[in-house]
Design a protein around this motif. Structure first.
Motif, PDB file in Angstrom:
ATOM      1  N   ASP A 117     -64.107  63.628  20.593  1.00  0.00           N
ATOM      2  CA  ASP A 117     -63.540  64.439  21.671  1.00  0.00           C
ATOM      3  C   ASP A 117     -62.227  63.826  22.135  1.00  0.00           C
ATOM      4  OD1 ASP A 117     -65.506  66.317  21.625  1.00  0.00           O
ATOM      5  OD2 ASP A 117     -66.654  65.465  23.287  1.00  0.00           O
ATOM      6  N   VAL A 118     -61.194  64.660  22.202  1.00  0.00           N
ATOM      7  CA  VAL A 118     -59.860  64.212  22.599  1.00  0.00           C
ATOM      8  C   VAL A 118     -59.609  64.639  24.040  1.00  0.00           C
ATOM      9  CG1 VAL A 118     -57.399  64.292  22.089  1.00  0.00           C
ATOM     10  CG2 VAL A 118     -59.063  64.422  20.218  1.00  0.00           C
ATOM     11  N   TRP A 119     -59.329  63.657  24.892  1.00  0.00           N
ATOM     12  CA  TRP A 119     -59.036  63.904  26.304  1.00  0.00           C
ATOM     13  C   TRP A 119     -57.597  63.500  26.595  1.00  0.00           C
ATOM     14  CZ3 TRP A 119     -62.066  65.990  30.203  1.00  0.00           C
ATOM     15  CH2 TRP A 119     -63.407  66.245  29.863  1.00  0.00           C
ATOM     16  N   LEU A 120     -56.888  64.364  27.298  1.00  0.00           N
ATOM     17  CA  LEU A 120     -55.529  64.084  27.733  1.00  0.00           C
ATOM     18  C   LEU A 120     -55.561  63.636  29.184  1.00  0.00           C
ATOM     19  CD1 LEU A 120     -52.356  66.057  26.898  1.00  0.00           C
ATOM     20  CD2 LEU A 120     -52.841  65.587  29.298  1.00  0.00           C
ATOM     21  N   VAL A 150     -63.122  54.183  20.399  1.00  0.00           N
ATOM     22  CA  VAL A 150     -62.377  54.815  21.486  1.00  0.00           C
ATOM     23  C   VAL A 150     -60.909  54.473  21.254  1.00  0.00           C
ATOM     24  CG1 VAL A 150     -62.033  54.995  23.971  1.00  0.00           C
ATOM     25  CG2 VAL A 150     -64.329  54.569  23.065  1.00  0.00           C
ATOM     26  N   ARG A 151     -60.120  55.448  20.805  1.00  0.00           N
ATOM     27  CA  ARG A 151     -58.749  55.194  20.370  1.00  0.00           C
ATOM     28  C   ARG A 151     -57.753  55.649  21.441  1.00  0.00           C
ATOM     29  NH1 ARG A 151     -59.443  54.702  14.696  1.00  0.00           N
ATOM     30  NH2 ARG A 151     -61.409  53.564  14.426  1.00  0.00           N
ATOM     31  N   VAL A 152     -56.591  54.984  21.513  1.00  0.00           N
ATOM     32  CA  VAL A 152     -55.643  55.233  22.596  1.00  0.00           C
ATOM     33  C   VAL A 152     -54.255  55.556  22.054  1.00  0.00           C
ATOM     34  CG1 VAL A 152     -56.923  53.779  24.209  1.00  0.00           C
ATOM     35  CG2 VAL A 152     -55.107  52.765  22.831  1.00  0.00           C
ATOM     36  N   ILE A 209     -64.039  58.844  20.846  1.00  0.00           N
ATOM     37  CA  ILE A 209     -63.284  59.448  21.940  1.00  0.00           C
ATOM     38  C   ILE A 209     -61.806  59.120  21.721  1.00  0.00           C
ATOM     39  CG2 ILE A 209     -62.861  59.499  24.423  1.00  0.00           C
ATOM     40  CD1 ILE A 209     -65.560  60.652  23.744  1.00  0.00           C
ATOM     41  N   GLY A 210     -60.967  60.129  21.770  1.00  0.00           N
ATOM     42  CA  GLY A 210     -59.524  59.939  21.697  1.00  0.00           C
ATOM     43  C   GLY A 210     -58.902  60.124  23.064  1.00  0.00           C
ATOM     44  N   LEU A 211     -58.049  59.183  23.480  1.00  0.00           N
ATOM     45  CA  LEU A 211     -57.442  59.198  24.812  1.00  0.00           C
ATOM     46  C   LEU A 211     -55.924  59.258  24.690  1.00  0.00           C
ATOM     47  CD1 LEU A 211     -59.614  56.380  26.435  1.00  0.00           C
ATOM     48  CD2 LEU A 211     -59.922  58.861  26.704  1.00  0.00           C
ATOM     49  N   ILE A 212     -55.326  60.265  25.304  1.00  0.00           N
ATOM     50  CA  ILE A 212     -53.876  60.437  25.297  1.00  0.00           C
ATOM     51  C   ILE A 212     -53.354  60.208  26.703  1.00  0.00           C
ATOM     52  CG2 ILE A 212     -51.995  62.080  24.983  1.00  0.00           C
ATOM     53  CD1 ILE A 212     -53.738  63.470  22.877  1.00  0.00           C
TER      54      ILE A 212
END
Length: 510
Positions: A117-120, A150-152, A209-212
């Motif tokens: 899941d990618v969260w901005l 969990v990638r940033v 989890i992808g964090l932008i």
């Protein structure tokens, strides 16, 4: 002369494109170690072409079941020569993939790509506030080895007068969490609240989890909103600033698929809060429209936010921050609601940090904020029933004229023992002066009333000093810029320990 050839020729003449098209590549926010949106949504991958005419091939390979080969025609673009775009089939496993891009002469590759899941994460300085600035920075940085999926990613600050399809620049490319990837210079990378939110989500979901991080301190909501929102809300245009961050730092991400957004902003609008109850719900709706139109992002994607925290150590200030907090809920007091569906929030007004080295407007306890935000997200965004997502909110009010008391009733028997008898105010009138008024300006005669009794379903307020021989026309709670000491406001839920949000009721009392 064909229409395509005319388009390309005009592009060269009027946009400065050379006769040699751009290099075959992915768009700026794709990279090794990234997270693409998982099933049931479909991830979108796009980029630039080295040949203006023809096609490119995208090959997805890995140990999981989500591989495949895709072909995309190259479309002429007025600024970059040509672009391509591929929508992948849904992928729901957690194994790493390689994505290879080829045309007749060149090859580009992304490795260690995960699907999750990618969260901005967006907003101003309290979202930009970095890991190394928080209370527990050393503990967070020691624990990153447990969160390698969990990638940033961090976008560089940029502005634009027109909506862009790609970022102007990247501050931090997709990275596996480490001291180096999280511990940047203050207010650069990585957002502490965004990181904590992502790792606590991972603790519950057990997949990538992808964090932008796309943030800029000291910015107003008008800068993050498109011209459509500003026009709808009758916001006077400021051509040099309005929409410039939407254009450069949010619009580009609408071409990829996201799961949701979290937001922390509003301090810069506190001086002029009157339109925030239109611009904030309007911005959420507008972002949803753009993202769902340009990618496989859901048209009602979940949107979480932090209700403004405390600021100055002055309990007398009743304008600005309290107005923004109320407007953040579209003047209803809680979310989700009819004007703001599929939204969730974390109350932060009870977490003051007046001795913060970064200024009292930047409290260091982002951990509590993240935990509250995740608790709400798991219910609203993921349909997991884990208890209440917000602190107690009143169901009804009842005045007992004989004893000059006001009963405030709550649902579910969920009130914790009160931590303070302060926080409530009433407005009174001998001739029902305010009963039909649904907005009372702060200059009106609000009076503090103490809590004299409480149980798990109601509070009793003493009206004798405030409303003797008068009618209660309104009540408000925690209507202060800094309403209480740390975790010491009056009302919390018994089981989840969540603080009650502020509220304001005029003219609707029985």
């Amino acid at each position: 002369m064909t229409a395509v050839f005319q388009f390309v020729l005009l592009s060269i003449l009027f946009h400065g494109i050379s006769s040699e098209p751009g290099k075959l590549s992915f768009a700026s926010y794709y990279g090794d170690h990234m997270v693409l949106q998982r099933a049931p949504q479909r991830a979108v991958v796009w980029g630039y072409a080295s040949r203006l005419f023809g096609s490119v091939t995208l090959t997805v390979t890995g140990a999981g079941t989500g591989g495949g080969t895709y072909t995309s025609r190259v479309s002429p673009h007025p600024d970059v020569g040509g672009t391509w775009s591929v929508t992948l089939r849904p992928v729901n496993d957690t194994k790493p993939y390689t994505i290879k891009l080829t045309d007749t002469r060149n090859t580009e590759e992304l490795s260690d790509v995960l699907f999750g899941d990618v969260w901005l994460c967006s907003g101003q300085s309290n979202m930009q506030f970095t890991v190394n600035m928080s209370y527990n920075a050393s503990v967070q940085l020691e624990d990153v080895a447990n969160y390698t999926s969990v990638r940033v990613f961090t976008a560089r600050e940029a502005t634009s007068s027109v909506a862009l399809r790609d970022l102007k620049a990247v501050l931090e490319p997709w990275s596996i969490p480490s001291k180096a990837s999280l511990d940047g210079t203050e207010f650069t990378y990585f957002s502490d609240l965004c990181w904590l939110y992502g790792r606590y989500l991972h603790d519950h979901l057990y997949y990538p989890i992808g964090l932008i991080d796309t943030t800029w301190g000291g910015t107003a909501i008008e800068q993050w909103s498109s011209s459509t929102v500003l026009k709808k809300c009758n916001v006077t245009p400021k051509p040099l600033h309005d929409s410039e961050l939407w254009n450069a730092m949010v619009s580009p991400f609408s071409s990829m698929s996201l799961f949701g957004v979290i937001w922390y902003q509003g301090e810069s609008n506190a001086a002029e809060p009157s339109t925030y109850n239109c611009t904030f719900p309007g911005m959420i709706e507008d972002w949803r429209t753009h993202f769902s139109s340009n990618s496989d992002t859901r048209p009602d994607f979940p949107f979480g936010f932090v209700q403004l925290g405390a600021f100055r150590n002055d309990s007398s200030i009743t304008t600005g921050f309290p107005d923004i907090r109320w407007h953040q809920t579209a003047d209803i007091g809680y979310v989700p609601n009819n004007r703001m569906p599929n939204t969730f929030m974390a109350v932060a007004m009870d977490l003051p940090d007046f001795k913060s080295p970064w200024g009292s407007i930047h409290p260091r306890d982002k951990d509590t904020v993240a935990r509250r935000l995740v608790m709400a997200a798991l219910s609203v965004a993921y349909n997991l029933t884990l208890g209440q997502i917000q602190g107690p909110f009143p169901e009804s009010f009842q005045v007992d004229s004989a004893y000059m008391t006001l009963y405030v009733r709550y649902a579910d028997g969920n009130l914790a023992p009160i931590r303070s008898n302060k926080g409530f105010e009433v407005i009174c009138s001998p001739y029902d002066k305010y009963i039909n008024s649904h907005h009372v300006h702060d200059g009106a005669d609000w009076s503090s009333v103490p809590i004299i009794q409480s149980d798990d379903t109601s509070l009793t307020l003493d009206l004798q000093q405030a409303c003797a021989n008068q009618t209660v026309a309104g009540v408000r709670y925690a209507w202060r810029e800094s309403p209480c000491d740390y975790k010491a406001c009056a009302i919390y839920s018994r089981y989840s320990d969540l603080p009650a949000p502020p509220y304001y009721v005029v003219g609707d009392l029985p």
